[in-house]
Design an enzyme around this catalytic site. Structure first.
Site, mmCIF file in Angstrom:
data_model
loop_
_atom_site.group_PDB
_atom_site.id
_atom_site.type_symbol
_atom_site.label_atom_id
_atom_site.label_comp_id
_atom_site.label_asym_id
_atom_site.label_seq_id
_atom_site.Cartn_x
_atom_site.Cartn_y
_atom_site.Cartn_z
ATOM 1 C CE LYS A 247 -41.384 1.766 -3.274
ATOM 2 N NZ LYS A 247 -41.515 1.448 -4.699
HETATM 3 N N1 PMP Z 1 -38.736 7.310 -2.247
HETATM 4 C C1 PMP Z 1 -38.418 6.289 -1.479
HETATM 5 C C2 PMP Z 1 -38.003 6.575 -0.103
HETATM 6 C C3 PMP Z 1 -38.449 4.997 -1.941
HETATM 7 O O1 PMP Z 1 -38.132 3.969 -1.145
HETATM 8 C C4 PMP Z 1 -38.803 4.798 -3.278
HETATM 9 C C5 PMP Z 1 -38.831 3.411 -3.812
HETATM 10 N N2 PMP Z 1 -37.575 2.982 -4.235
HETATM 11 C C6 PMP Z 1 -39.087 5.909 -4.059
HETATM 12 C C7 PMP Z 1 -39.073 7.142 -3.523
HETATM 13 C C8 PMP Z 1 -39.386 5.800 -5.494
HETATM 14 O O2 PMP Z 1 -40.660 5.382 -5.706
HETATM 15 P P1 PMP Z 1 -40.913 4.432 -6.900
HETATM 16 O O3 PMP Z 1 -40.238 3.142 -6.575
HETATM 17 O O4 PMP Z 1 -42.389 4.318 -6.948
HETATM 18 O O5 PMP Z 1 -40.340 5.071 -8.117
#
Ligand code: PMP
Length: 318
Positions: free
Chosen positions: A45
């Site tokens: 992130k």
């Molecule tokens: N893994 C983790 C630990 C996350 O915090 C997130 C975000 N919610 C994701 C995967 C999923 O990624 P994305 O939001 O880009 O789909």
């Protein structure tokens, strides 16, 4: 040559790629893990937060005195705190009160203001409160990772990094879906770089198969599986959705820790579990597969991931 970085932002990206040679001894191809947990605040992130803040500064939405408000209990909270507070911004994070106290303490220690909303209202309640709070400040910037197109765009870099490291030899990429930003950005760009050849596989919780038209349900795969299809998820870049159960994710993570020593969090575990399913198919014999590992399990202390822990939030998303 080691270089001296001038800010945490400079340390984002260019994450390592690891060959998992032990977890699937019978697979005659290669299973790789893209270690996004290597980003400076500990998750992928950071890429998203950096892109959203930089764009908002560039277009004047974010300027000295602007308050940043985001409803999240997840990784983007840490990324925003790492990047926004040292740049002098006041950061308000709105989250359900079931979030474990250590997360709240740490985010406050990083200089963020944390506002709690009733757990019974879920993330929707936190979102509504964040919207109401915007009235309290003259100038507000809301990153809104569930709808901001810079979220998927920020992940295009991962596709470039993968393509370069793999020298163009890659059969499939496997990604757990939360906001869908990662699978959309990485998938779209890998498709472009490979002329459509790379198979893009999204992973969702078996107990909440929303992406495939099922009903939202309770699951433990924290960080993925919101109870709706986010605007930042583009189904047209996804070739296949694989559903992984909580139990399969648990079992895969224990194997991963004990065979490879890689302390992935739940969503990386779900991606590896799905990649292992691909590895067992004849059409991927001898092929190279990559799973994205968004963060580390250390971020899930007292979060209700393991079977013997109470589940904290009935519908888990970000
Ligand atoms: N893994 C983790 C630990 C996350 O915090 C997130 C975000 N919610 C994701 C995967 C999923 O990624 P994305 O939001 O880009 O789909």
């Amino acid at each position: 040559m080691m270089r001296i970085a001038q800010s945490m932002a400079e340390l984002i990206g260019q994450t390592p790629l690891l060959r998992l040679g032990r977890i699937a001894p019978h697979f005659d191809g290669e299973l790789l893990a893209k270690l996004e947990l290597w980003n400076p605040s500990g998750s992928e992130k950071d890429r998203v937060a950096q892109a959203m803040l930089a764009a908002a500064e560039a277009d004047g939405t974010l300027r000295p005195g602007t308050v940043i408000i985001e409803a999240t209990s997840g990784n983007i909270a840490f990324s925003l705190a790492m990047l926004a507070v040292p740049r002098g911004y006041h950061l308000v994070l709105v989250m359900p009160e079931a979030v474990p106290p250590w997360r709240v303490q740490l985010l406050r220690a990083m200089g963020a203001e944390v506002v709690m909303t009733p757990t019974s209202l879920g993330m929707a309640g936190a979102q509504a409160h964040a919207t109401a709070l915007t009235q309290s400040y003259p100038s507000v910037f809301r990153p809104e990772q569930f709808s901001n197109p810079l979220n998927p765009a920020a992940h295009e870099r991962i596709a470039h990094e993968l393509w370069e490291a793999c020298e163009g030899r890659l059969a499939a990429v496997v990604v757990g879906v939360g906001t869908g930003g990662t699978v959309t950005g990485v998938g779209r760009h890998l498709k472009a770089l490979s002329g459509g050849a790379v198979r893009v596989v999204a992973v969702e919780p078996a107990a909440s198969p929303v992406l495939t038209g099922g009903e939202a349900g309770v699951h433990r795969l924290l960080g993925m599986g919101p109870p709706f299809i986010p605007a930042t998820y583009d189904a047209t870049v996804v070739d296949e959705v694989i559903a992984i159960s909580d139990g399969s994710c648990h079992d895969t993570l224990l194997r991963l820790y004990r065979t490879e020593g890689l302390l992935s969090g739940p969503t990386g575990g779900a991606a590896i579990a799905a990649a292992l399913q691909l590895a067992a198919r004849p059409d991927f014999a001898g092929q190279r597969l990559v799973a994205i590992i968004p963060d580390s399990m250390e971020r899930y202390t007292a979060m209700g991931f393991w079977r013997d822990e109470p589940l904290l939030m009935p519908t888990v998303s970000e």
